[in-house]
Write an enzyme that holds these catalytic residues in place. Structure first.
Site, mmCIF file in Angstrom:
data_model
loop_
_atom_site.group_PDB
_atom_site.id
_atom_site.type_symbol
_atom_site.label_atom_id
_atom_site.label_comp_id
_atom_site.label_asym_id
_atom_site.label_seq_id
_atom_site.Cartn_x
_atom_site.Cartn_y
_atom_site.Cartn_z
ATOM 1 N N ARG A 232 4.715 11.589 -6.411
ATOM 2 C CA ARG A 232 5.243 10.240 -6.205
ATOM 3 C C ARG A 232 6.476 10.301 -5.316
ATOM 4 N NH1 ARG A 232 1.130 8.406 -7.159
ATOM 5 N NH2 ARG A 232 0.454 6.973 -8.787
ATOM 6 N N GLU A 261 6.696 2.537 -0.778
ATOM 7 C CA GLU A 261 5.464 2.331 -0.014
ATOM 8 C C GLU A 261 5.141 0.845 0.113
ATOM 9 O OE1 GLU A 261 2.459 4.681 -1.928
ATOM 10 O OE2 GLU A 261 3.630 6.494 -1.738
ATOM 11 N N HIS A 279 -0.642 7.806 1.695
ATOM 12 C CA HIS A 279 -1.094 7.846 0.288
ATOM 13 C C HIS A 279 -2.627 7.884 0.205
ATOM 14 C CE1 HIS A 279 0.259 6.710 -4.055
ATOM 15 N NE2 HIS A 279 -0.819 7.463 -4.087
#
Ligand code: NDP
Length: 319
Positions: A232, A261, A279
């Protein structure tokens, strides 16, 4: 019909989840966001949520009859699990079905970062192989490296297995030693960062891992060091990472996840020693289909048999 259970889907979700719900439950869609927007009647009728992204306490408290929140993704840092537990609401995630995909992507990201394959391909595509000659030698190599995994759970162990044939030394840091594993255990992240020259982050985003990768850790990793993040973005102090990459304190980084993000700090974009992915570690059609099925199985399993397939550790499992 009136007798069907009502499932809330805030924001977007994989279409296969909705296909699996067809004819079995009534789906109510709502715009995602920090504040719930639902009619009082809908809010009363909803007993389950299928969500990709986040689900906070305000949403939960808008739903008096909520029983289960099925999160799309193994990482559920976007769901307020503490609040859910305090209300007796079950939270589920999508573990295991994505382990291999994420581990494969991690190896690809590591090699791309070390060997600068994106830049090399760009050199070819831009016609520079012909006009300027061969691409510059990569300053780094995977040969002779020591790799430390920050996190050695379901995915971390698959990454480690894949690293074995690469003939690198493998170690890890977690809160508790995994005695069944033969890899070197480090009692602290700092100790590991000092001992290795590749650090792979595959821990969940929690208060304990928040900005754990800071200037101190990056300096310990060193100018020959490579940092890979597939866990993360919240686990990294991005300002410190950018500075370390710019001034050579750290050698290179490969990042699939970011602090905020889809925002990626502008400074990363112009650096040659960083590889950036949006991602995508689990983002193949087959793996995302498997994740969608598990979300649907969790919701439908609860609604039909009071049984969720993959509840998270913090959740109270009723029934
Ligand atoms: P697991 O729960 O199986 O493993 C988590 C590992 O992290 C365990 O080894 C655990 O060991 C360790 N850990 C947790 N907290 C800490 C801490 N404070 N300090 C040190 N180690 C810690 O999770 P998965 O392997 O299934 O997934 C890991 C994470 O990867 C997910 O939560 C998600 O955020 C991320 N992910 C990212 C993807 C992407 O697209 N980039 C895709 C899939 C997952 P111990 O408890 O002993 O500390």
């Amino acid at each position: 019909s009136d007798s069907k259970a009502v499932v809330l889907v805030p924001g977007k979700i994989h279409p296969r989840v909705l296909e699996r719900f067809e004819g079995k439950v009534e789906v109510i869609k709502a715009p995602a966001g920090p504040e719930p927007s639902l009619s009082a009647d809908d809010a009363q009728r909803i007993t389950a949520v299928a969500v990709s992204g986040g689900f906070n306490a305000r949403w939960m408290d808008a739903l008096p009859n909520l029983e289960v929140i099925a999160n799309f993704g193994v990482g559920y840092d976007g769901v307020d699990v503490k609040h859910a537990a305090s209300r007796g609401i079950i939270v589920s995630n999508t573990p295991d079905v994505l382990n291999d995909e994420v581990a494969d992507t991690t190896i690809a990201l590591l090699i791309n970062t070390v060997r600068r394959l994106y830049e090399a391909e760009k050199h070819l595509r831009d016609g520079k192989w012909l006009s300027e000659g061969p691409f510059a030698l990569s300053p780094f190599s995977l040969r002779g490296r020591k790799v430390g995994l920050f996190g050695m759970g379901r995915i971390g162990q698959e990454i480690a297995k894949r690293l074995e044939p690469f003939k690198v030394e493998i170690g890890y840091h977690t809160r508790s030693r995994k005695s069944e594993l033969s890899y070197t255990y480090y009692g602290s992240l700092k100790e590991m960062a000092e001992a290795v020259d590749v650090l792979i982050c595959i821990v969940p985003g929690t208060p304990a891992t928040h900005k754990a990768i800071n200037a101190d850790i990056l300096a310990a990793l060193g100018s020959n060091g490579v940092f890979i993040n597939v866990g993360r973005g919240s686990s990294v102090d991005e300002d410190a990472l950018l500075t370390a990459l710019q001034d050579g304190t750290l050698g290179a980084a490969g990042l699939d996840v970011f602090y905020e993000e889809p925002k990626v700090p502008e400074g990363f974009l112009s650096l040659p020693n960083v590889t950036l992915l949006p991602h995508v570690a689990s983002a193949s059609v087959p793996t995302r289909n498997a994740m969608a099925d598990l979300v649907a199985d969790n919701v439908l399993g609860w609604l039909s048999e009071r049984k969720v397939v993959t509840p998270v550790a913090e959740t109270p499992v009723k029934g």
